[in-house]
Structures are given as C-alpha cells and as structure tokens.
Design a protein around this motif. Structure first.
Motif, PDB file in Angstrom:
ATOM      1  N   GLU A  57       0.813  -1.209   0.000  1.00  0.00           N
ATOM      2  CA  GLU A  57       0.000   0.000   0.000  1.00  0.00           C
ATOM      3  C   GLU A  57       0.852   1.266   0.000  1.00  0.00           C
ATOM      4  OE1 GLU A  57      -3.537   0.245   2.334  1.00  0.00           O
ATOM      5  OE2 GLU A  57      -3.554  -1.913   2.664  1.00  0.00           O
ATOM      6  N   GLU A 116      -3.423   3.737  -4.964  1.00  0.00           N
ATOM      7  CA  GLU A 116      -3.825   3.106  -3.715  1.00  0.00           C
ATOM      8  C   GLU A 116      -5.290   2.694  -3.721  1.00  0.00           C
ATOM      9  OE1 GLU A 116      -3.997   2.117   0.575  1.00  0.00           O
ATOM     10  OE2 GLU A 116      -2.874   1.673  -1.250  1.00  0.00           O
ATOM     11  N   ASN A 117      -6.137   3.449  -4.406  1.00  0.00           N
ATOM     12  CA  ASN A 117      -7.556   3.063  -4.441  1.00  0.00           C
ATOM     13  C   ASN A 117      -7.739   1.692  -5.083  1.00  0.00           C
ATOM     14  OD1 ASN A 117      -6.794   4.345  -6.931  1.00  0.00           O
ATOM     15  ND2 ASN A 117      -8.945   4.502  -7.483  1.00  0.00           N
ATOM     16  N   GLN A 127      -4.460   4.176   4.209  1.00  0.00           N
ATOM     17  CA  GLN A 127      -5.739   3.986   3.526  1.00  0.00           C
ATOM     18  C   GLN A 127      -6.286   5.286   2.963  1.00  0.00           C
ATOM     19  OE1 GLN A 127      -8.527   1.077   5.253  1.00  0.00           O
ATOM     20  NE2 GLN A 127      -9.954   2.765   5.439  1.00  0.00           N
ATOM     21  N   TRP A 185      -6.227   6.816  -0.792  1.00  0.00           N
ATOM     22  CA  TRP A 185      -7.095   6.438  -1.900  1.00  0.00           C
ATOM     23  C   TRP A 185      -7.623   7.666  -2.632  1.00  0.00           C
ATOM     24  CZ3 TRP A 185     -11.974   8.030  -2.877  1.00  0.00           C
ATOM     25  CH2 TRP A 185     -12.683   8.624  -1.833  1.00  0.00           C
ATOM     26  N   PHE A 189     -14.075   3.389  -3.626  1.00  0.00           N
ATOM     27  CA  PHE A 189     -12.693   3.595  -4.048  1.00  0.00           C
ATOM     28  C   PHE A 189     -12.528   3.730  -5.559  1.00  0.00           C
ATOM     29  CE2 PHE A 189     -12.096   0.882  -0.129  1.00  0.00           C
ATOM     30  CZ  PHE A 189     -11.637   1.906   0.667  1.00  0.00           C
TER      31      PHE A 189
END
Length: 703
Positions: free
Chosen positions: A126, A135-136, A157, A160, A225
């Motif tokens: 990630e 990242e999404n 996270q 994203w 996402f």
C-alpha cells in the motif's frame, strides 16, 4: 492529489493575482480540518471533505487548461503544449510528492516499530501504491473495507482519494490536448474545441454518475474507491470551469451561495454516513455544496462578508497546511491506537492526535514549501524535476526491496510447511488425547505466523472460486472440476470458505478412494436460503440445480455456524436446512461438518505479539462450541443430512489452542491453515466412513 493542487494558491496574497478566489482558501481549510476532526473525534466517520476536494481540484485544473488554450499567441507562433505540460507536472509534483514521501517514509519506520510482522507485506504494497497514486485500486484488489478507524486499519488507507485525484490530474490534460489537436488545429476554432470539451465532460460525468449508482447498489465498498464511480464528482467541478467569468458577477445571490454551501459542508458528516452511502445519491450534498461555493466565490479583489471572513489569517493558515494535515492525521491516528491497544479514541487521545498531526503538518509544509519555492524559481527544469522524483524513486526502491525480502521468506516458510517433520503432527496430537498436548519448545511450529495468511487451500489458485463481492456477474455458479480421480463416486464440496478449508484433507481422501471431487463455492456465501438482497441470494437460487446436474453421491458442506460475536450461540440456520431438503428432493445425501471456533482476534498476529505465551492466544472451548449441540437437534434434521463433528481434532477438552502438535491451526481469526487441514485427514476419513459408508462400499478398481 487534487486537494494539493489547489492548496498552494493560498500562499499567493489576494492582491497578487487577478481572478483569485478568496473564499476557496477558507472553504478548503475548513473542509480539510473537518476530515481530520471527524476521523479523530468521530471514530473514523466521513465528513464529505474529500468530496469537496475532488470538485475543487477538477475545477482549478480545468480552468488552468482552458486558460492555456484560450491564451492568444504572438503572430506566427504556435502553442507549445509539451512545454506547458512539463511546467505543469513539475510544478504540481514538486509541491505534492515531497510531503507524501516524508509521510510514507515515516509510515515505513512506524510499521517496523509498531506493527506485527504479519502486517508488513500488505503495508509495503500500500505504501508503494500510495507513492504511485493507485492506492484506491490496491484497496479494491486487497478487499479492504473503508470503515471506522481501528488498530487494524491501513495507515495509508486515506491515500485512496489522492490516488483518484492524481489519476485525474494525469489523464485530464492529455484528453484536453487530444481534443484540441483534433478540433482547434483542424481549423474548427477554439470555440468548437470548448464545446466539444464541455460535451465530452458532460457525457463522462453523467456516465460516471449512472455507474456510481449501479455500483453502490451492487458493491458500495468497491464503488467508494473506484476511480470511474468517483469521476462524476470531478466532472461536476470541471464543468463549472466552462462558465464564463462574467456570469459570476458579484451579488447577494452569490454571497448567499457561499454561505449556504459552507453550511452544507459543515453539517454533511452529521447528516450522512459517507462511508456507507458515497459516492451515490448522498454525495450530491457535498458536491452541490462545493458548486455553490465555486459559483458564489468572488474573482479578484475580495468583496462581501464571505470573502473577507474566509480569507482571514487563521483560516488561510488552515488552508496552507491542509494537504500536510490530511497526510499526517490518519497514520498518527492508526499508530496511536495500535500502540495503546484501543479500538476507539478517547477525547484525551483525540486531542493528542490532533496536536501531533498539526505539529507534523506545520513542519512538513515549511520544509517542502522552502524547497519548492527555490527549485521552481531558481533551478533548471531537470534539477527541479529531481526534487520530487529522486525521493520518490528512493522510497519505491526501498519499499519494493523490503517487500521482496518478506515475500521470499514467506514462501520459504510455506515450502517448509509442505514437508512437516515427524515432530509436527498437527491434529494427530489431539486424537485420542485426554488433555491438549503443548508443543515441544525445542521444536518450532509451522507455518510461521508471517506466512499463515497465505497458507490457503490450493483450490483457490485455480481461478474457479466465485468472488464474495456483489458486483454484476458475481452471482454466477462456478464449478471447479480439477480433481477427477475416478467417475464411480462423485463428491461436491460447497458452502463457503469455512467448508472449503477442509479441501486439503478431503482431496487426499478423494485421491485415495478414486473419487471425482467438485468444488462449487462462492466465498462468504453459505449453502442457505436466508441470505438475500445480494449475489449470494442469486448464487443460492441456482446452486442446487447445478449440483444436481452432476448427480453426486454426496455433498460436503458446513453443518453449523459458529459466530464471531461473543455470547452468540452456535446454530444451524433454517435456510441451510431448507437447501439440504432441496438437495434431498434430488436424492442427494449431504454431510455437514461442524463449524470451527472463531477467535476475537487474529491468531497469527496474537502469536507475534505474545511470543511463546500460547495461553494468551487461546480460548475456552465452551465459549464457542456448545456441548452436545447436535445430540439435541438430531431428531429435527432432514433424513438426508448427516453431521460430523471434528472439533476434537481442533480443540482439547477444555481449550482451543493456536498451535497443536507443532502446527499453527489458524491463518486468521477462524480459518484453518492449509498445513493443519492436511493433518486432519485421518479424522475426516474415519468420520466419513461412519456417516457415508456407501462411498467406501465398492471402491473402483485402479487403472
């Protein structure tokens, strides 16, 4: 990335640039602060601030593009889009990438310090995906859900949204240049190009909104996402850029628009649960609020209460550090909760997280802005380009190298687990024992906790297991017909991952007995009639017909459901019994295997954290498995439904241990490792002989 792209306008003083929009700085700073406040003080709740940034970033990029195409060139000169693109991308990346690299490098260090080794590889993936702005898609691929912040949440996270905006920033200029090259240079004129560009934007925006509605209804996590389901928010901002500046003449309507839009942004997080509803219809609220602010914002000298109030020093300060604050607050939140072992954030902890996030954001912004101003103002473009690219390359190489080492070691561990030593007997240590046997401290257990999660049944590598998601097509019944050891007996394995975890042992038996073993499976979907409203219901409506078409001698499935929730009793849902009865109408016998214990924690991670203290990662047997559960139900079960209970091959008389016979039992919080499942073969064989002797009565001759 879009949040950043507009962020640096805040360092330009109001009197330095014609057309400067004073209200936007204030709205940006307030919206980003709301993101942090809702995440930290609201236990991960979504504020809608990210949606605001999507709109604003698309507006400013599109306005910048239109300004380039509309700018008249000296007579005889031609536009040089290559030069413009070079300056644009160097400028944007120089302002954005260094801050992201600093935060991502800090995440790698914090991962090494505070995360268990079981989390290393996914975090490395990630971090790499975040650095390269995809990242999404990594989150979609790794099947993570965007829920409330917790100690198990990904520390990156939140990248994203930067990935979605970064992909837009990369593609959008080239789309505009392609349209300009086709229409403007062909003699159609700039006005025709603008109409075509606007029409293209409108079509793409509408198509994205329709797709978002479809995908939110099918799989909201993926829609959240997905770049294509998010594009309509960007497209809405882009379309506002096509409206002539004269339309935005100041008036009380414009002033009211700014205040109404700001109020909508402030209350968005209280009204909507964005993590569960965006980017569907509910996202029209923050998007509409952003459009109101853009429509009402002044161009040029500040005029009106809104422009003055939203361009005061403290608000402009928030806007200046908004990007860095967004980058820092989430990993600070996740790692603080991890270190403290909390699943929710107290007010004292929340204040600490906010203070640390602000301090880190201020320091990072000052460092990066100092370097950016010098590189963009004094250096040649190759030197300026090296400012973002050199640290990005170093981060990428470091992350990939570290991930490669971890991944290589995991596969070495799995190779060792495939060849267990005589001391590593797994379930054999429990069969016939009166007390659970503790592993010899001089003999290590396999698989290692860091490799356990990928120690899956090999059938998952065949590409014939249906996804657990609810996207179109995920309700189709797939058949894994890869284990044909003989056609005189056919066995079907079905009923979810807690059934398929027995595949390694069942496959060995099928090979020895010369059966044809079929796997008909949709992850996360039991053989039942009471899972409705998604693709599991669709799958269940057709799976009995599919199974019956193979005329199996036996169906092997889950016999009971053991809940993850504490205090929830073990049960056989009525829907499972109804599917068994439907199979019985086709003359098919069914064997149901008792569910395995569910732990309130990830077992391999627990072992990493507690080392040799196995008792810290065990649980009382009766807390999950009801004594004499099936004895009280036998009379009420269908006559074609036969229960086998192998819990004695998993747990001792009083406790369920994480390691049995020097073999790690669980790969997560309830699924067996492939390695341990192999050791249950003798127990499973004996149980099947007892309830389904017809499978063994006349074994087909070999050859």
């Amino acid at each position: 990335m879009g949040a950043i792209a507009v962020q640096h306008r805040s360092v330009v003083r109001p009197d330095r640039k014609a057309g400067y929009m004073h209200e936007i700085d204030g709205v940006r700073g307030i919206a980003l602060t709301l993101v942090m406040l809702f995440h930290v003080f609201g236990n991960g709740r979504v504020s809608g601030g990210v949606d605001v940034f999507l709109v604003l970033s698309a507006y400013f990029l599109t306005r910048k593009l239109l300004g380039f195409f509309d700018r008249p060139e000296p007579e005889g000169a031609r536009k040089r889009p290559g030069v413009w693109l070079r300056k644009h991308f160097i400028g944007v990346s120089t302002r954005l990438i260094p801050s992201a690299v600093i935060v991502l490098a800090a995440v790698l260090i914090a991962t090494w310090l505070w995360l268990p080794a079981t989390r290393y590889l996914q975090t490395f993936r990630e971090v790499f995906a975040s650095a390269l702005y995809y990242e999404n898609w990594e989150l979609i691929s790794s099947q993570l859900a965007y829920g409330a912040a917790g100690p198990d949440s990904s520390p990156v996270q939140h990248f994203w949204s930067l990935a979605v905006q970064g992909q837009f920033f990369l593609v959008w200029p080239f789309l505009a240049l392609a349209l300009y090259g086709v229409f403007a240079r062909a003699g159609a004129g700039r006005s025709t190009f603008r109409r075509v560009f606007l029409g293209t934007t409108l079509v793409l925006t509408v198509a994205s909104f329709v797709w978002a509605l479809v995908l939110v209804g099918a799989d909201q996590t993926v829609a959240y996402f997905n770049t294509f389901s998010r594009f309509w928010e960007l497209g809405a901002g882009a379309m506002i850029a096509f409206i002539p500046a004269s339309v935005f003449a100041y008036g009380w309507v414009r002033e009211a628009g700014v205040w109404v839009g700001l109020a909508m942004i402030l209350v968005c997080g209280f009204i909507f649960d964005g993590a569960r509803e965006f980017p569907g219809v509910a996202a029209l609220w923050p998007v509409g609020a952003s459009l109101l602010v853009l429509f009402g914002a002044t161009r040029g000298a500040p005029d009106g209460w809104a422009a003055r109030a939203l361009s005061v020093g403290p608000v402009r300060f928030l806007a200046r550090i908004a990007y860095q604050l967004y980058l820092w607050h989430w990993p600070v939140l996740v790692f603080t909760m991890r270190v403290q072992g909390e699943t929710t954030v107290s007010w004292g902890t929340a204040v600490f997280i906010a203070v640390v996030s602000f301090a880190l954001a201020i320091a990072t912004e000052r460092i990066v802005s100092t370097v950016s101003r010098r590189s963009l103002g004094e250096w040649s473009w190759p030197r300026a380009a090296a400012v973002p690219l050199a640290p990005l390359l170093l981060l990428a190489v470091t992350t990939v190298g570290w991930a490669e080492l971890v991944d290589r070691q995991r596969h070495v561990d799995l190779a060792a687990a495939a060849q267990l030593s005589p001391e590593q007997v797994g379930a054999g240590a429990l069969l016939g024992a009166t007390e659970p046997l503790n592993p010899d401290p001089d003999v290590g257990f396999l698989p290692t906790p860091t490799s356990a999660f990928i120690d899956l049944a090999p059938i998952y590598n065949k590409g014939c297991i249906q996804s657990h998601r609810d996207e179109p097509g995920d309700g189709a019944v797939l058949v894994c017909d890869v284990d044909d050891f003989g056609r005189e007996r056919t066995v079907v394995l079905t009923g979810g991952s807690f059934s398929v975890q027995w595949y390694p042992a069942l496959r060995r038996i099928a090979e020895q007995q010369h059966w044809r073993l079929l796997v008909i499976e949709k992850d996360g979907c039991r053989l039942t009639t009471d899972q409705t409203g998604d693709t599991c219901s669709e799958w269940n409506s057709d799976v009995v017909r599919t199974i019956a078409s193979y005329h199996p001698d036996l169906v092997f499935t889950l016999g009971s459901v053991v809940s993850f929730e504490p205090g929830t009793p073990e049960e056989i849902p009525r829907g499972m019994i109804e599917q068994v009865q439907r199979l019985g109408e086709h003359g098919i016998e069914v064997v149901g295997i008792r569910g395995t214990p569910k732990f309130p924690f990830n077992v391999p991670e627990c072992l990493v954290e507690h080392g040799t203290d196995m008792s810290a990662c065990s649980l009382p047997r009766t807390s999950k498995l009801t004594p004499d559960f099936f004895g009280t139900l036998a009379a009420d079960l269908p006559t074609n439904f036969h229960i086998i209970d192998l819990s004695d091959a998993l747990c001792g008389p009083t406790r369920c241990e994480p390691v049995v016979g020097n073999v790690l039992v669980y790969r997560d919080d309830g699924h067996m490792t492939n390695t341990y499942a192999r050791t249950t073969e003798p127990a499973l064989l004996a149980a099947l002989r007892g309830v389904a002797p017809q499978l063994f009565a006349a074994e087909p001759a070999q050859g």
